[in-house]
Design a protein around this motif. Structure first.
Motif, PDB file in Angstrom:
ATOM      1  N   ALA A   1      38.303  38.980  23.069  1.00 61.98           N
ATOM      2  CA  ALA A   1      39.664  38.800  23.852  1.00 61.98           C
ATOM      3  C   ALA A   1      39.909  39.817  24.740  1.00 61.98           C
ATOM      4  O   ALA A   1      40.321  39.668  25.955  1.00 61.98           O
ATOM      5  CB  ALA A   1      40.540  38.497  22.768  1.00 61.98           C
ATOM      6  N   ARG A   2      39.909  40.933  24.414  1.00 66.53           N
ATOM      7  CA  ARG A   2      40.286  42.100  25.285  1.00 66.53           C
ATOM      8  C   ARG A   2      39.486  42.277  26.455  1.00 66.53           C
ATOM      9  O   ARG A   2      39.878  42.466  27.497  1.00 66.53           O
ATOM     10  CB  ARG A   2      40.187  43.483  24.458  1.00 66.53           C
ATOM     11  CG  ARG A   2      41.369  44.435  24.700  1.00 66.53           C
ATOM     12  CD  ARG A   2      41.566  45.668  23.878  1.00 66.53           C
ATOM     13  NE  ARG A   2      40.941  45.353  22.500  1.00 66.53           N
ATOM     14  CZ  ARG A   2      40.422  46.217  21.571  1.00 66.53           C
ATOM     15  NH1 ARG A   2      40.317  47.502  22.055  1.00 66.53           N
ATOM     16  NH2 ARG A   2      40.222  45.734  20.496  1.00 66.53           N
ATOM     17  N   LEU A   3      38.105  42.124  26.333  1.00 68.72           N
ATOM     18  CA  LEU A   3      36.960  42.331  27.505  1.00 68.72           C
ATOM     19  C   LEU A   3      37.358  40.784  28.317  1.00 68.72           C
ATOM     20  O   LEU A   3      37.215  41.225  29.481  1.00 68.72           O
ATOM     21  CB  LEU A   3      35.651  42.104  26.956  1.00 68.72           C
ATOM     22  CG  LEU A   3      34.635  41.967  27.977  1.00 68.72           C
ATOM     23  CD1 LEU A   3      34.428  43.017  28.533  1.00 68.72           C
ATOM     24  CD2 LEU A   3      33.460  41.862  27.224  1.00 68.72           C
ATOM     25  N   ASN A   4      37.494  40.011  27.799  1.00 66.11           N
ATOM     26  CA  ASN A   4      37.937  38.644  28.719  1.00 66.11           C
ATOM     27  C   ASN A   4      39.063  38.779  29.636  1.00 66.11           C
ATOM     28  O   ASN A   4      39.200  38.422  30.672  1.00 66.11           O
ATOM     29  CB  ASN A   4      38.052  37.302  27.753  1.00 66.11           C
ATOM     30  CG  ASN A   4      36.651  36.983  27.464  1.00 66.11           C
ATOM     31  OD1 ASN A   4      35.563  37.271  27.996  1.00 66.11           O
ATOM     32  ND2 ASN A   4      36.649  36.220  26.240  1.00 66.11           N
ATOM     33  N   THR A   5      40.129  39.508  28.935  1.00 65.35           N
ATOM     34  CA  THR A   5      41.384  39.759  29.664  1.00 65.35           C
ATOM     35  C   THR A   5      41.240  40.644  30.902  1.00 65.35           C
ATOM     36  O   THR A   5      41.750  40.626  32.050  1.00 65.35           O
ATOM     37  CB  THR A   5      42.745  40.177  28.987  1.00 65.35           C
ATOM     38  OG1 THR A   5      42.310  41.340  28.125  1.00 65.35           O
ATOM     39  CG2 THR A   5      43.152  39.011  27.833  1.00 65.35           C
TER      40      THR A   5
ATOM     41  N   LYS B   1      40.681  41.753  36.752  1.00 67.67           N
ATOM     42  CA  LYS B   1      39.736  42.084  37.926  1.00 67.67           C
ATOM     43  C   LYS B   1      39.928  40.861  38.811  1.00 67.67           C
ATOM     44  O   LYS B   1      39.802  40.911  40.036  1.00 67.67           O
ATOM     45  CB  LYS B   1      38.452  42.458  37.436  1.00 67.67           C
ATOM     46  CG  LYS B   1      38.529  43.858  36.842  1.00 67.67           C
ATOM     47  CD  LYS B   1      37.334  44.398  36.286  1.00 67.67           C
ATOM     48  CE  LYS B   1      37.300  45.655  35.693  1.00 67.67           C
ATOM     49  NZ  LYS B   1      35.997  45.739  35.283  1.00 67.67           N
ATOM     50  N   LEU B   2      39.226  39.735  38.339  1.00 71.45           N
ATOM     51  CA  LEU B   2      39.108  38.410  39.173  1.00 71.45           C
ATOM     52  C   LEU B   2      40.504  37.979  39.810  1.00 71.45           C
ATOM     53  O   LEU B   2      40.546  37.531  40.988  1.00 71.45           O
ATOM     54  CB  LEU B   2      38.927  37.198  38.216  1.00 71.45           C
ATOM     55  CG  LEU B   2      38.327  36.098  38.964  1.00 71.45           C
ATOM     56  CD1 LEU B   2      37.484  36.175  40.121  1.00 71.45           C
ATOM     57  CD2 LEU B   2      37.883  35.103  37.917  1.00 71.45           C
TER      58      LEU B   2
ATOM     59  N   ILE C   1      41.464  37.773  43.640  1.00 64.04           N
ATOM     60  CA  ILE C   1      42.103  36.531  44.310  1.00 64.04           C
ATOM     61  C   ILE C   1      43.329  36.642  45.145  1.00 64.04           C
ATOM     62  O   ILE C   1      43.602  36.220  46.246  1.00 64.04           O
ATOM     63  CB  ILE C   1      42.205  35.303  43.119  1.00 64.04           C
ATOM     64  CG1 ILE C   1      40.966  34.800  42.798  1.00 64.04           C
ATOM     65  CG2 ILE C   1      43.115  34.148  43.529  1.00 64.04           C
ATOM     66  CD1 ILE C   1      41.109  33.921  41.381  1.00 64.04           C
ATOM     67  N   GLU C   2      44.154  37.489  44.633  1.00 67.32           N
ATOM     68  CA  GLU C   2      45.346  37.935  45.080  1.00 67.32           C
ATOM     69  C   GLU C   2      45.241  38.711  46.270  1.00 67.32           C
ATOM     70  O   GLU C   2      45.911  38.413  47.297  1.00 67.32           O
ATOM     71  CB  GLU C   2      46.145  38.841  44.253  1.00 67.32           C
ATOM     72  CG  GLU C   2      47.028  37.953  42.992  1.00 67.32           C
ATOM     73  CD  GLU C   2      47.933  38.893  42.055  1.00 67.32           C
ATOM     74  OE1 GLU C   2      48.289  39.780  42.582  1.00 67.32           O
ATOM     75  OE2 GLU C   2      48.194  38.339  41.197  1.00 67.32           O
ATOM     76  N   GLN C   3      44.107  39.632  46.587  1.00 66.83           N
ATOM     77  CA  GLN C   3      43.807  40.254  47.832  1.00 66.83           C
ATOM     78  C   GLN C   3      43.590  39.221  48.722  1.00 66.83           C
ATOM     79  O   GLN C   3      43.875  39.081  49.949  1.00 66.83           O
ATOM     80  CB  GLN C   3      42.505  41.296  47.580  1.00 66.83           C
ATOM     81  CG  GLN C   3      43.014  42.439  46.594  1.00 66.83           C
ATOM     82  CD  GLN C   3      41.778  43.286  46.358  1.00 66.83           C
ATOM     83  OE1 GLN C   3      40.823  42.919  46.434  1.00 66.83           O
ATOM     84  NE2 GLN C   3      42.058  44.254  45.884  1.00 66.83           N
ATOM     85  N   LYS C   4      42.423  38.087  48.472  1.00 67.15           N
ATOM     86  CA  LYS C   4      42.338  37.186  49.291  1.00 67.15           C
ATOM     87  C   LYS C   4      43.557  36.394  49.736  1.00 67.15           C
ATOM     88  O   LYS C   4      43.681  35.958  51.082  1.00 67.15           O
ATOM     89  CB  LYS C   4      41.190  36.172  48.698  1.00 67.15           C
ATOM     90  CG  LYS C   4      39.914  36.903  48.582  1.00 67.15           C
ATOM     91  CD  LYS C   4      38.797  35.974  48.170  1.00 67.15           C
ATOM     92  CE  LYS C   4      37.420  36.591  48.002  1.00 67.15           C
ATOM     93  NZ  LYS C   4      36.446  35.730  47.534  1.00 67.15           N
TER      94      LYS C   4
END
Length: 63
Positions: A21-25, A30-31, A35-38
């Motif tokens: 769960a920690r790895l998925n968050t 990061k994703l 997306i926010e940068q784009k």
């Protein structure tokens, strides 16, 4: 003996689930950042800017 092994397996399983769960968050954040940068590059509002607008409004309402 069977209940001890069963309890140990459950503890290991819960620990593994927490790590996954920690790895998925981390991957999601990061994703989300990409997306926010784009969106920012295209001049669109991002989640951060919306949160900031809400915080600014609540701050002005307190004054």
């Amino acid at each position: 003996m069977k209940s001890v092994v069963n309890a140990l397996c459950k503890m290991i399983s819960k620990n593994y689930d927490k790590k996954i769960a920690r790895l998925n968050t981390q991957i999601d954040s990061k994703l989300r950042s990409k997306i926010e940068q784009k969106k920012t590059a295209h001049g669109l509002k991002t989640e951060r800017s919306i949160r900031q607008d809400i915080d600014d409004e609540s701050y002005s309402m307190r004054m």
